[in-house]
Scaffold this active site. Structure first.
Site, PDB file in Angstrom:
ATOM      1  N   TYR A  95       0.955  -1.324  -0.001  1.00 47.84           N
ATOM      2  CA  TYR A  95       0.046  -0.053  -0.075  1.00 47.84           C
ATOM      3  C   TYR A  95       0.918   1.383   0.035  1.00 47.84           C
ATOM      4  O   TYR A  95       0.372   2.254  -0.632  1.00 47.84           O
ATOM      5  CB  TYR A  95      -1.069  -0.130   1.142  1.00 47.84           C
ATOM      6  CG  TYR A  95      -2.170  -0.711   0.946  1.00 47.84           C
ATOM      7  CD1 TYR A  95      -3.235  -0.205   0.299  1.00 47.84           C
ATOM      8  CD2 TYR A  95      -2.340  -2.391   0.883  1.00 47.84           C
ATOM      9  CE1 TYR A  95      -4.514  -0.980  -0.299  1.00 47.84           C
ATOM     10  CE2 TYR A  95      -3.293  -2.830   0.628  1.00 47.84           C
ATOM     11  CZ  TYR A  95      -4.442  -2.239  -0.040  1.00 47.84           C
ATOM     12  OH  TYR A  95      -5.623  -3.039  -0.590  1.00 47.84           O
ATOM     13  N   GLU A 137      -8.782  -6.799   4.068  1.00 47.71           N
ATOM     14  CA  GLU A 137      -7.912  -7.720   3.630  1.00 47.71           C
ATOM     15  C   GLU A 137      -7.322  -8.540   4.558  1.00 47.71           C
ATOM     16  O   GLU A 137      -7.469  -9.900   4.498  1.00 47.71           O
ATOM     17  CB  GLU A 137      -6.893  -7.354   2.754  1.00 47.71           C
ATOM     18  CG  GLU A 137      -7.503  -6.948   1.463  1.00 47.71           C
ATOM     19  CD  GLU A 137      -6.940  -5.758   0.426  1.00 47.71           C
ATOM     20  OE1 GLU A 137      -5.833  -5.766   0.631  1.00 47.71           O
ATOM     21  OE2 GLU A 137      -7.597  -5.106  -0.248  1.00 47.71           O
ATOM     22  N   TYR A 188     -14.320 -17.467  -7.209  1.00 40.91           N
ATOM     23  CA  TYR A 188     -13.340 -17.758  -8.354  1.00 40.91           C
ATOM     24  C   TYR A 188     -11.965 -18.138  -7.738  1.00 40.91           C
ATOM     25  O   TYR A 188     -11.980 -17.880  -6.500  1.00 40.91           O
ATOM     26  CB  TYR A 188     -13.245 -16.441  -9.355  1.00 40.91           C
ATOM     27  CG  TYR A 188     -13.001 -15.243  -8.624  1.00 40.91           C
ATOM     28  CD1 TYR A 188     -11.611 -14.921  -8.048  1.00 40.91           C
ATOM     29  CD2 TYR A 188     -13.773 -14.156  -8.235  1.00 40.91           C
ATOM     30  CE1 TYR A 188     -11.305 -13.881  -7.399  1.00 40.91           C
ATOM     31  CE2 TYR A 188     -13.515 -13.130  -7.722  1.00 40.91           C
ATOM     32  CZ  TYR A 188     -12.349 -12.936  -7.122  1.00 40.91           C
ATOM     33  OH  TYR A 188     -11.975 -11.810  -6.474  1.00 40.91           O
ATOM     34  N   ILE A 277     -21.505 -18.560 -18.257  1.00 41.02           N
ATOM     35  CA  ILE A 277     -22.050 -19.665 -17.704  1.00 41.02           C
ATOM     36  C   ILE A 277     -21.455 -20.614 -16.530  1.00 41.02           C
ATOM     37  O   ILE A 277     -22.162 -20.938 -15.596  1.00 41.02           O
ATOM     38  CB  ILE A 277     -22.523 -20.805 -18.621  1.00 41.02           C
ATOM     39  CG1 ILE A 277     -23.604 -21.829 -18.333  1.00 41.02           C
ATOM     40  CG2 ILE A 277     -21.164 -21.549 -19.180  1.00 41.02           C
ATOM     41  CD1 ILE A 277     -23.770 -22.539 -19.585  1.00 41.02           C
TER      42      ILE A 277
HETATM   43  C1  HEM Z   1      -6.277   2.210  -1.572  1.00 38.73           C
HETATM   44  C2  HEM Z   1      -5.725   1.449  -2.559  1.00 38.73           C
HETATM   45  C3  HEM Z   1      -6.073   0.765  -3.746  1.00 38.73           C
HETATM   46  C4  HEM Z   1      -7.436   0.977  -4.319  1.00 38.73           C
HETATM   47  C5  HEM Z   1      -8.682   1.801  -4.161  1.00 38.73           C
HETATM   48  C6  HEM Z   1      -7.534  -0.203  -5.219  1.00 38.73           C
HETATM   49  C7  HEM Z   1      -8.591  -0.491  -6.274  1.00 38.73           C
HETATM   50  C8  HEM Z   1      -8.636  -1.659  -7.033  1.00 38.73           C
HETATM   51  C9  HEM Z   1      -9.666  -1.752  -7.943  1.00 38.73           C
HETATM   52  C10 HEM Z   1     -11.108  -0.931  -8.057  1.00 38.73           C
HETATM   53  C11 HEM Z   1      -9.495  -3.093  -8.522  1.00 38.73           C
HETATM   54  C12 HEM Z   1     -10.211  -3.421  -9.561  1.00 38.73           C
HETATM   55  C13 HEM Z   1     -11.209  -4.523  -8.990  1.00 38.73           C
HETATM   56  C14 HEM Z   1     -11.962  -5.538  -9.696  1.00 38.73           C
HETATM   57  O1  HEM Z   1     -11.146  -6.311 -10.413  1.00 38.73           O
HETATM   58  O2  HEM Z   1     -13.108  -5.568  -9.876  1.00 38.73           O
HETATM   59  C15 HEM Z   1      -8.114  -3.271  -8.050  1.00 38.73           C
HETATM   60  C16 HEM Z   1      -7.684  -4.517  -8.745  1.00 38.73           C
HETATM   61  C17 HEM Z   1      -6.292  -4.762  -8.307  1.00 38.73           C
HETATM   62  N1  HEM Z   1      -5.364  -4.483  -7.549  1.00 38.73           N
HETATM   63 FE1  HEM Z   1      -5.887  -2.675  -6.376  1.00 38.73          FE
HETATM   64  N2  HEM Z   1      -6.293  -1.028  -5.196  1.00 38.73           N
HETATM   65  C18 HEM Z   1      -5.476  -0.397  -4.402  1.00 38.73           C
HETATM   66  C19 HEM Z   1      -4.453  -0.986  -3.914  1.00 38.73           C
HETATM   67  C20 HEM Z   1      -3.650  -2.041  -4.375  1.00 38.73           C
HETATM   68  C21 HEM Z   1      -2.425  -2.369  -4.128  1.00 38.73           C
HETATM   69  C22 HEM Z   1      -1.531  -1.795  -2.974  1.00 38.73           C
HETATM   70  C23 HEM Z   1      -1.993  -3.495  -4.881  1.00 38.73           C
HETATM   71  C24 HEM Z   1      -0.767  -4.158  -4.931  1.00 38.73           C
HETATM   72  C25 HEM Z   1       0.427  -3.582  -5.561  1.00 38.73           C
HETATM   73  C26 HEM Z   1      -3.295  -3.518  -5.918  1.00 38.73           C
HETATM   74  C27 HEM Z   1      -3.056  -4.470  -6.858  1.00 38.73           C
HETATM   75  C28 HEM Z   1      -4.165  -4.814  -7.663  1.00 38.73           C
HETATM   76  C29 HEM Z   1      -4.176  -5.809  -8.750  1.00 38.73           C
HETATM   77  C30 HEM Z   1      -3.023  -6.894  -8.892  1.00 38.73           C
HETATM   78  C31 HEM Z   1      -5.455  -5.892  -9.151  1.00 38.73           C
HETATM   79  C32 HEM Z   1      -6.038  -6.695 -10.285  1.00 38.73           C
HETATM   80  C33 HEM Z   1      -6.149  -5.970 -11.565  1.00 38.73           C
HETATM   81  C34 HEM Z   1      -5.397  -6.738 -12.697  1.00 38.73           C
HETATM   82  O3  HEM Z   1      -4.786  -7.626 -12.523  1.00 38.73           O
HETATM   83  O4  HEM Z   1      -5.407  -6.044 -13.839  1.00 38.73           O
HETATM   84  N3  HEM Z   1      -4.129  -2.672  -5.605  1.00 38.73           N
HETATM   85  N4  HEM Z   1      -7.694  -2.360  -7.232  1.00 38.73           N
END
Ligand code: HEM
Length: 406
Positions: A95, A137, A188, A277
């Protein structure tokens, strides 16, 4: 606790940041990955390229800013994202990295408009938003550790079954022969693969397509074709082409909040398009095994019969239920067979309007975004209440209101 002044600054600047949101988050990802390329082992690069992840993150940060003094409003959305993070093994220590580069992006993109007061307020606000995610988390990690396993675990492919010309099921058993945790129908898993020639590990989420309580987990994967989809389907196609019985893949424990409410006995509509599906199979089979009296209307749209997956399995499962019907829609049918409830064209929920008006149904929808938008619009026009409708995105959540109708 944020001061009133900080809250006011954050709220008043949220619209400007939202306006330039995608610009900021695109810059954010670029600079973050340059400094921390190891994070590319977690992120899905295809989502980055298409800008989907940028939009998803931007939407969330600015929604959080708008509700900074009543973050509880966002908890359902936070939970959905937190499941995705948990499933990808995103950790507390990540974070501050995201925070640092998000702040830098706000500063560099907005230039002089980002005054020291504004930057300080956003730094504090990010800290508060991040701690909400970290707490949710943390609880998920503890629960998962108690009932399943931590991080990625090796599974062996024990069976590979073709479900249609495009979709193949993979049956997975834990290599250490531990029992499979009791997941919820609709959840999933994340599959992580090391593909020869790829610099980074690749992660993809796949819905579990069988009911809980088996000694295996089943995922059912669509082969992607076409130049653009080849890239998007890299993991799916690798699994189809290169992974066979006896091979090992790493997965995280089941996650996700698009789940069947099995405390209720009310009638359900399970509505899916294409590979959407898969979670419906888990829900349908679970209902047949545990709630055989629960009324089910199963509606599925596929391009044609050849790509229609699980045809026989759905039929057999529907037969086990006391009060269930299946309806299938193909773009093209060679011969209309009314006894099989196969029709040509798009799903028209008006055909079910008497049933919908009569009972207190829950609706579960999964498929491509335009398909889901069309289903939701149709349900709204039939006066179905918003809280009776649940849906699942494959890929980062996007705003359905911005999606064009199919
Ligand atoms: C307050 C901070 C954060 C917010 C608001 C945020 C928000 C989001 C949102 C909206 C999604 C899309 C969710 C979905 O797939 O429905 C997402 C996915 C994801 N987030 Fe975060 N996130 C935050 C912090 C982090 C951190 C610290 C990491 C790690 C370095 C991270 C890694 C990811 C990854 C790997 C995905 C999946 C997206 C992909 O593989 O393309 N996020 N996050």
């Amino acid at each position: 606790m944020l001061s009133q002044k900080t809250i006011e600054i954050v709220k008043s600047t949220a619209p400007i940041l939202a306006e330039r949101g995608t610009e900021i988050t695109t810059y954010f990802y670029k600079t973050m990955f340059e400094a921390h390329p190891e994070l590319l082992n977690i992120f899905n690069f295809v989502n980055q390229k298409k800008g989907r992840q940028q939009t998803a993150l931007a939407n969330t940060v600015y929604a959080a800013a708008t509700y900074i003094d009543q973050l509880e409003v966002l908890l359902p959305a936070v939970k959905q994202i937190a499941y995705k993070h948990r499933s990808l093994n995103v950790k507390k220590e990540h974070y501050p990295i995201v925070g640092e580069y998000l702040l830098k992006a706000i500063k560099d993109v907005l230039g002089d408009a980002a005054t020291p007061d504004i930057l300080k307020a956003w730094e504090e606000a990010y800290g508060v938003i991040a701690s909400v995610f970290i707490d949710v988390e943390q609880e998920m990690y503890e629960q998962t550790k108690a009932v399943a396993w931590e991080g990625f675990k090796d599974f062996r492919i024990v069976r590979k079954e073709k479900e249609s010309s495009m979709i193949t099921s993979f049956y997975l058993e834990a290599k250490d022969e531990t029992t499979i945790p009791n997941f919820k129908p609709g959840q999933y898993v994340t599959v992580r693969l090391e593909i020869p020639g790829e610099t980074y590990l690749l992660n993809r989420q796949y819905s579990l397509s069988d009911s809980p309580g088996k000694k295996y987990l089943r995922i059912s994967i669509k082969r992607e074709s076409g130049e653009q989809l080849q890239e998007e389907g890299k993991v799916s196609n690798y699994l189809h082409n290169n992974m066979d019985i006896g091979d090992t893949i790493a997965i995280t424990a089941p996650a996700g909040d698009f789940v069947l409410d099995d405390r209720e006995e009310n009638p359900v509509f399970l509505i899916s398009g294409g590979v959407g599906i898969t979670p419906m199979m888990s829900m349908l089979k679970d209902i047949a095994e545990n709630q055989p009296n629960r009324p089910v209307t199963f509606i599925h749209a596929a391009k044609n019969e050849e790509v229609h997956a699980f045809k026989l399995e759905v039929k057999e499962t529907l037969n086990k239920l006391m009060n269930a019907e299946g309806y299938f829609y193909y773009d093209r049918v060679t011969a209309i067979d009314e006894s099989e409830h196969i029709s040509e064209g798009r799903i028209n929920l008006r055909n079910f309007k008497n049933l919908i008006a009569d009972k207190d149904h829950s609706f579960y929808i999964c498929g491509p975004a335009p398909f889901m938008k069309s289903m939701i619009d149709q349900l709204e026009s039939l006066n179905v209440k918003e809280d009776a409708i649940r849906y699942e995105f494959f890929g980062p959540s996007i705003n359905l209101k911005e999606t064009q109708n199919a």
